[in-house]
Design a protein around this motif. Structure first.
Motif, PDB file in Angstrom:
ATOM      1  N   ASP A 266       5.597  26.878  70.862  1.00  0.00           N
ATOM      2  CA  ASP A 266       4.478  27.645  70.326  1.00  0.00           C
ATOM      3  C   ASP A 266       4.414  28.872  71.230  1.00  0.00           C
ATOM      4  O   ASP A 266       3.935  28.809  72.359  1.00  0.00           O
TER       5      ASP A 266
ATOM      6  N   VAL B 123       7.076  27.938  66.477  1.00  0.00           N
ATOM      7  CA  VAL B 123       6.172  28.921  65.886  1.00  0.00           C
ATOM      8  C   VAL B 123       6.107  30.094  66.837  1.00  0.00           C
ATOM      9  O   VAL B 123       5.761  29.929  68.012  1.00  0.00           O
TER      10      VAL B 123
ATOM     11  N   ARG C 199       5.080  34.258  67.618  1.00  0.00           N
ATOM     12  CA  ARG C 199       4.556  35.590  67.326  1.00  0.00           C
ATOM     13  C   ARG C 199       5.185  36.520  68.356  1.00  0.00           C
ATOM     14  O   ARG C 199       4.927  36.385  69.554  1.00  0.00           O
TER      15      ARG C 199
ATOM     16  N   ASN D 251      10.409  28.149  61.053  1.00  0.00           N
ATOM     17  CA  ASN D 251       9.637  28.045  59.817  1.00  0.00           C
ATOM     18  C   ASN D 251       8.516  29.049  59.719  1.00  0.00           C
ATOM     19  O   ASN D 251       8.100  29.423  58.631  1.00  0.00           O
ATOM     20  N   TYR D 252       7.990  29.475  60.865  1.00  0.00           N
ATOM     21  CA  TYR D 252       6.934  30.484  60.860  1.00  0.00           C
ATOM     22  C   TYR D 252       7.234  31.457  61.995  1.00  0.00           C
ATOM     23  O   TYR D 252       7.278  31.042  63.148  1.00  0.00           O
TER      24      TYR D 252
ATOM     25  N   HIS E  27       9.507  31.977  55.939  1.00  0.00           N
ATOM     26  CA  HIS E  27       8.184  32.541  56.185  1.00  0.00           C
ATOM     27  C   HIS E  27       8.208  33.558  57.319  1.00  0.00           C
ATOM     28  O   HIS E  27       7.377  33.520  58.219  1.00  0.00           O
TER      29      HIS E  27
ATOM     30  N   ARG F 113       7.750  37.236  58.747  1.00  0.00           N
ATOM     31  CA  ARG F 113       7.062  38.505  58.472  1.00  0.00           C
ATOM     32  C   ARG F 113       7.594  39.506  59.479  1.00  0.00           C
ATOM     33  O   ARG F 113       7.332  39.393  60.680  1.00  0.00           O
TER      34      ARG F 113
ATOM     35  N   TYR G 105       0.548  37.340  53.946  1.00  0.00           N
ATOM     36  CA  TYR G 105      -0.213  37.013  55.147  1.00  0.00           C
ATOM     37  C   TYR G 105      -1.358  36.073  54.786  1.00  0.00           C
ATOM     38  O   TYR G 105      -2.109  36.325  53.843  1.00  0.00           O
TER      39      TYR G 105
ATOM     40  N   HIS H  18       1.809  26.972  53.978  1.00  0.00           N
ATOM     41  CA  HIS H  18       3.067  26.315  53.641  1.00  0.00           C
ATOM     42  C   HIS H  18       3.144  25.008  54.412  1.00  0.00           C
ATOM     43  O   HIS H  18       2.534  24.860  55.468  1.00  0.00           O
TER      44      HIS H  18
ATOM     45  N   GLY I 171       5.870  23.683  55.763  1.00  0.00           N
ATOM     46  CA  GLY I 171       6.895  23.635  56.805  1.00  0.00           C
ATOM     47  C   GLY I 171       8.224  23.128  56.275  1.00  0.00           C
ATOM     48  O   GLY I 171       8.607  23.422  55.137  1.00  0.00           O
TER      49      GLY I 171
ATOM     50  N   LEU J  51      -0.288  24.852  56.139  1.00  0.00           N
ATOM     51  CA  LEU J  51      -0.834  25.596  57.278  1.00  0.00           C
ATOM     52  C   LEU J  51      -0.406  27.048  57.181  1.00  0.00           C
ATOM     53  O   LEU J  51       0.656  27.356  56.662  1.00  0.00           O
TER      54      LEU J  51
ATOM     55  N   LEU K 233       0.258  30.584  59.688  1.00  0.00           N
ATOM     56  CA  LEU K 233       0.933  30.717  60.980  1.00  0.00           C
ATOM     57  C   LEU K 233       0.021  30.323  62.134  1.00  0.00           C
ATOM     58  O   LEU K 233       0.415  29.594  63.036  1.00  0.00           O
ATOM     59  N   ARG K 234      -1.206  30.815  62.102  1.00  0.00           N
ATOM     60  CA  ARG K 234      -2.123  30.528  63.219  1.00  0.00           C
ATOM     61  C   ARG K 234      -2.397  29.030  63.316  1.00  0.00           C
ATOM     62  O   ARG K 234      -2.425  28.447  64.386  1.00  0.00           O
TER      63      ARG K 234
ATOM     64  N   ALA L  59      -0.513  26.680  62.239  1.00  0.00           N
ATOM     65  CA  ALA L  59       0.703  25.999  62.694  1.00  0.00           C
ATOM     66  C   ALA L  59       0.833  26.112  64.205  1.00  0.00           C
ATOM     67  O   ALA L  59       1.211  25.163  64.888  1.00  0.00           O
ATOM     68  N   ALA L  60       0.498  27.274  64.719  1.00  0.00           N
ATOM     69  CA  ALA L  60       0.571  27.457  66.163  1.00  0.00           C
ATOM     70  C   ALA L  60      -0.382  26.498  66.867  1.00  0.00           C
ATOM     71  O   ALA L  60      -0.027  25.830  67.836  1.00  0.00           O
ATOM     72  N   ARG L  61      -1.590  26.431  66.353  1.00  0.00           N
ATOM     73  CA  ARG L  61      -2.556  25.523  66.991  1.00  0.00           C
ATOM     74  C   ARG L  61      -2.085  24.077  66.891  1.00  0.00           C
ATOM     75  O   ARG L  61      -2.219  23.291  67.804  1.00  0.00           O
TER      76      ARG L  61
ATOM     77  N   HIS M  29       0.774  22.987  66.939  1.00  0.00           N
ATOM     78  CA  HIS M  29       1.921  22.682  67.798  1.00  0.00           C
ATOM     79  C   HIS M  29       1.619  22.835  69.275  1.00  0.00           C
ATOM     80  O   HIS M  29       2.511  22.744  70.086  1.00  0.00           O
TER      81      HIS M  29
END
Lengths: 822, 251
Positions: A406, A428, A430, A449-450, A473, A475, B115, B119, B121, B141, B143-144, B146-148, B150
């Motif tokens: 993450d 995941v 960013r 996946n993200y 997915h 962006r 945005y 999804h 996963g 989920l 992105l945010r 999913a981050a949480r 994980h």
């Protein structure tokens, strides 16, 4: 199906006689007959691996996530830090090949032979089935009668201190033949590099070095020596500490290291693998809290310090408290920092000359404002939560490698790493506001996946900018992806949205696509050398509503119209105007290209050694107070038909934005470029500068300069408070139209270096030419047209104040010059 | 398969195939090439619920079903849109499939996610047999989320954040926050943050409980400091601002 193939592999393994396992060769070794390499082989410094005539070396391929820092590739490799002597003969050649029976698409290829700071003599040999048959990184290779065939890359020579002598050899039928990166040297004799699928030869362009910081410890006398022991309770270290063993910190114990402490580790290498074993093993809590003026140093105690002299700061199972490593410099280790199940903050620290700067898994880690440089691997992490911000990862063999995290990675610099800048697999992520420049590959996102990749500057990477593989997915937005050696973006088996990016001036393709499902829209895609989009797969691509500048899209889109069997790139309708692109990075290095519609929201500095090329037709819009600072070179390449505009984001207010400042910059020029609503359009100090055909209108000041030489020709200065201001200027100002300003030309001091001739200088409100109170020199302003006015009326000089210099105006031109180039 | 994403769905009531059914299927697969004409098999059914991160039903989601592992392309089958109860259902010919659930904020059925869209996963592999109903739930989920989902943070710790400030209110750089169970501590308090940045921001990781908090510029903190902010923390807490060196000297 996988089971069947794995079974086939296992059967194959069982049928072949085992000749070598995976290992670090700790003594001289000879290979002969059939050798199966199941895992990595490392030949350390001082050890010789000899391969006898007729030997067949088969390497079992794997693309793993191995974690040992001494290895370079993700695949099975033979790495030479000592010596390799391959004694093939004409009638008994040596063959290095992938273990047969394995389908390449399943397990990929083996890595190849990596000569990493070592030497190799290879004769009468064939290397095949590898990712890169031969990689020479800071090493030396002599190859005689060698065939590098059917690999992805034939030969890569990396670094100025690498040299290869290629004699009577063949590099063919690879995807790529020869790569010269970062100044690697090749001499070849009677050798052939041809018939490679994608490219025979490629030479990558390196970027100027970025400044690198380090800490210098004070000289201190060793105050305490520790051997193999456990520290109980609270231990405080200060002064100079020598560690001659493994110091353990059990749970509940604390080690507090005071600012300014130097901790040194002697080398103990009981297994003769070249890597030291002394270090720290912390299960309690470590607080190493240095300061900028009193950093903490962890380093080798050896007289000649070298990489891997000591093991690591290991923090294991310590996640109930946050461990702190701040303002520390960690060098000469195997792994500078190594965390498992730990909670750690690492800030403002330097990690250099380690096999790996940092490695961790199952941990909560915050890393901020650190620098990782000259390590074999900067940082590697898996299965963790990581905030990675404002770090610099520079000049490592591999930059950062993150697996299943993450991850929030922002405002980092990944630069000049020999392989990947940043590699992200699964998890995941960013990834925002980073600079990725001068690496071989900038950013790889795989099996994710993200993932959001936003506002990154991915440029001047020697081979590729952004690689997206088997990811969903995605962006990808707001990135500048430019000047990368071959492809800006390469996409394989991925889906997402690619929108709002500037994809420009890449060596071959802006976007290379093997397979992609998603949209490519509202990007500015221009000036890529070969193709804007190059399609290699059969699926159609949706690339509507992008701006392509003046590209000939029939030529610059490679798809089914060019080669049967390929899909179609749907690029109609295209946008007639560029999309606004916000420049998100305050400090730039390397080559930068601007085109389309650029929004500048703050001061952007182009450092020494950088070059900003502004393409014809570009509009640059500045927020209030924003501007450019050029310490490198700017080439503003407007044309008569396609002018460049530098103006305010909004409103029509003098001095809304700051200036284009050139400070001791390299030789620069502006042609057909227009400035409005600036404090000063151009502000130049000690810079050779040409201004041709430009317009400076409605600014507080058009242009000011000191020294030069400056050449201003064919330009218009109109409706500014001051048109041109010179302070000790040197140069030529001719064939310009300078009118309707408060003051047309103001020469503050030492105007003797200027030639102000053949201009129309007229209708300025107070003065067409004013000398400053400190200008004692005579100024040459002959052959100008002053609008029919008496020059004495529109010029302020000695006639008005006796102690300042005089303007020489005669002869005065009787009529308006109509030769102004506009 | 990615274990993390496997956790996003739940096989609720997978119907076990009877042995004879398996044998029959094997027979059909092996000899289908010799059949004189294709025989349409009775379809199976896949159904279940689409849930959000707090396991509430998601309305207007869809389940995309693919006949290969390549799921980065238009789906081969798409379920109905879920209703208020998050239920979906789709009929499928017998075979092996991979499925993902998708929720699009703006509606629509095709193209990449926008945005905020959600999804499930990694695609989930499953098999559908003739005439059999199979149940699978999905969690979608963004992105945010999913981050949480994980985050590897030790579940026992909470995160306390805020700014360290000077008494004037300006942010204190190169300071740090401290927390301790008692007002006073020995060499160090139990919990100590990294140096603050120019904005004075700090983060402390604490087990839930009541603590005394303070902040200091010098390191280590002077002997005799008394931490003067006493507060209970039971969950992640932000905006806990501290005044640097605002401590009482021991009398």
């Amino acid at each position: 199906m996988k089971v069947d193939r794995l079974a086939a592999i296992l059967m194959f393994v069982l049928l072949i006689p085992a000749g070598a396992g995976a290992e670090v060769l700790t003594s001289d070794t000879v290979w002969s007959n059939e050798v199966l390499v199941k895992e990595d082989i490392l030949v350390p410094a001082g050890v010789i691996l000899t391969v006898m005539p007729g030997t067949v070396v088969r390497v079992l391929p794997a693309d793993s996530t191995k974690t040992d820092p001494e290895y370079v590739s993700h695949r099975t490799e033979i790495t030479i830090r000592g010596s390799l002597n391959v004694q093939g003969q004409k009638d008994a050649p040596v063959i290095f090949t992938m273990a047969g029976g394995v389908q390449q698409e399943l397990l990929d290829s083996w890595a190849g032979i990596i000569i990493d700071s070592g030497t190799a003599d290879i004769a009468w040999s064939t290397i095949t089935g590898a990712e890169t048959a031969l990689t020479v990184s800071h090493g030396k290779l002599t190859a005689e009668k060698v065939s590098l065939v059917e690999n992805r890359y034939g030969l890569i020579i990396q670094g100025e201190d690498s040299s290869v002598s290629l004699n009577r050899s063949i590099v063919e039928k690879n995807d790529y033949g020869l790569f010269l990166l970062n100044g690697g040297h090749l001499t070849r004799k009677d050798s052939t590099i041809s018939g490679n699928g994608k490219k025979d030869e490629f030479s990558g362009k390196s970027v100027p070095s970025l400044p690198i910081r380090s800490y210098s410890p004070e000289d201190k006398v060793t105050s305490r020596v520790y051997r193999d022991e456990a520290l109980l309770g609270v231990t405080v270290w200060k002064g100079r500490i020598l560690v001659e063993g493994l110091v353990r910190l059990p749970p509940e114990a604390q080690l507090l290291i005071m600012p300014g402490t130097v901790v040194e580790f002697s080398k103990k290498d009981t297994n003769n693998d070249g890597i030291g074993e002394n270090g720290l093993m912390i299960q309690g809590r470590l607080i190493a809290k240095g300061t900028s003026s009193a950093p903490i140093i962890f380093r080798s105690a050896e007289q000649n310090r070298s990489m891997g002299d000591w093991d690591s700061i290991n923090i294991l199972g310590s996640d109930q408290l946050q461990n702190l490593i701040e303002f520390c410099q960690i060098e000469d280790a195997y792994r500078g920092m190594h965390f498992h199940f730990a909670n750690v903050a690492v800030t403002n620290s330097v990690l250099r000359n380690n096999y790996r700067g940092a490695q961790f898994q199952e941990s909560l880690v915050i890393m901020g404002r650190n620098i990782f440089y000259n390590n074999k691997s900067g940082v590697q992490a898996r299965d963790s939560e990581v905030v990675f911000e404002h770090n610099e990862i520079i000049n490592n063999q591999n930059g950062a490698n993150f697996f299943r995290l993450d991850l929030k990675a922002h405002h980092n610099v990944f630069a000049s790493n020999e392989h990947d800048g940043l590699r992200v697999r699964e998890g995941v992520a960013r990834i925002e506001d980073n600079l990725m420049i001068g690496n071989r590959f900038g950013l790889l996102v795989a099996d994710a996946n993200y993932t959001e990749v936003q506002r990154n500057f991915i440029a001047s990477n020697q081979e590729g900018g952004l690689a997206l593989r088997n990811s969903d997915h995605l962006r990808i937005s707001g990135n500048a992806i430019q000047n990368n050696g071959i492809n800006g973006i390469i996409i394989r088996e991925s889906r997402g949205i690619i929108s709002g990016n500037s994809i420009a001036a890449n060596g071959e393709r802006g976007i290379a696509i093997v397979s992609y499902s998603g949209s490519i829209t509202q990007n500015n895609i221009f000036a890529n050398s070969l193709y804007g989009i190059g399609l290699e797969g059969s699926s159609d691509i949706d690339a509507r509503d992008n701006w392509w500048d003046d590209s000939d899209l029939v030529r610059e889109i490679y798809d089914g119209d060019d080669e049967a069997g390929l899909g179609t790139v749907h690029y109609l309708e295209q946008s007639a105007v560029p999309f606004s692109f916000t420049w998100a990075w305050p400090q730039m290095s390397g080559d930068v290209v601007w085109g389309g519609n650029i929004a500048v929201t703050e001061k952007v500095t182009f450092v020494q050694g950088s070059k900003l090329e502004v393409r014809p037709g570009t509009t640059v819009r500045f927020d209030q107070g924003a501007g450019l600072e050029i310490l490198g070179v700017i080439e503003s390449k407007g044309t008569k038909e396609s002018r460049i505009t530098y103006t305010a984001e909004e409103g029509g207010e003098l001095g809304y934005w700051d200036e284009v400042s050139l400070q001791q910059a390299g030789e620069s020029f502006f042609t057909y470029s227009d400035f409005s609503y600036a404090t000063w359009g151009i502000h130049s100090h000690f810079t050779p500068l040409r201004i041709t055909g430009c317009r400076f209108m409605d600014n507080y000041g058009g242009m000011r300069f000191r020294s030069g030489p400056v050449e201003i020709t064919g330009s218009v200065f109109k409706q500014n408070e001051i048109g041109i201001r010179s302070f000790r200027g040197v140069g030529r100002i001719d064939r310009n139209d300078i009118s309707e300003n408060e003051i047309g030309v103001f020469i503050r001091e030492k105007g003797a270096g200027l030639a102000l001739q053949y201009n129309n200088i007229y209708a300025n409100e107070r003065y067409s030419l004013r000398l400053g109170d400190f200008n004692r020199q005579e100024v040459n302003a002959r052959h100008n047209w002053w609008g029919g006015d008496d020059p004495a009326v529109v010029i302020f000089d000695q006639e008005d104040e006796s102690y300042i210099g005089k303007v020489q105006v005669d002869p005065v031109l009787p009529g308006r010059l109509d030769t102004i180039v506009q | 398969m990615n274990e993390e994403y496997c956790a996003h769905f739940y096989v609720k009531s997978a119907v076990r195939l009877q042995r004879i059914t398996i044998l029959l299927l094997v027979f059909v697969v092996l000899f289908s090439g010799n059949l004189p004409a294709p025989v349409a098999a009775e379809p199976g059914v896949l159904g279940g619920r689409v849930l959000d991160i707090v396991e509430e039903p998601v309305q207007s989601a869809e389940v995309y079903i693919f006949d290969s592992l390549d799921v980065k392309r238009p789906a081969d089958f798409i379920s109905n849109r879920t209703g208020e109860n998050g239920q979906y259902q789709v009929q499928l010919p017998p075979g092996n499939y991979w499925a993902v659930a998708v929720f699009r904020q703006g509606g629509g059925r095709f193209g990449p996610l926008a945005y905020g869209d959600k999804h499930s996963g990694e695609a989930v592999a499953f098999e559908v047999a003739a005439g059999v109903k199979r149940s699978m739930d999905f969690m979608v989920l963004n992105l945010r989320e999913a981050a949480r989902k994980h985050q590897k943070k030790n579940a026992d710790l909470i995160r306390v954040t805020g700014k360290v400030k000077h008494e004037s209110g300006s942010p204190a750089a190169m300071a740090y926050a401290m927390a301790h169970k008692l007002e006073q501590f020995g060499v160090l308090p139990d919990y100590i943050s990294a140096w603050t940045d120019t904005q004075g921001e700090y983060t402390l990781y604490l087990p839930p409980g009541r603590y005394y908090l303070g902040a200091s510029l010098g390191f280590p903190p002077k002997n005799g400091y008394i931490l003067n902010l006493n507060q209970q923390f039971i969950e992640d807490t932000d905006k806990v601002d501290l005044i640097v060196d605002k401590v009482k000297e021991v009398q």
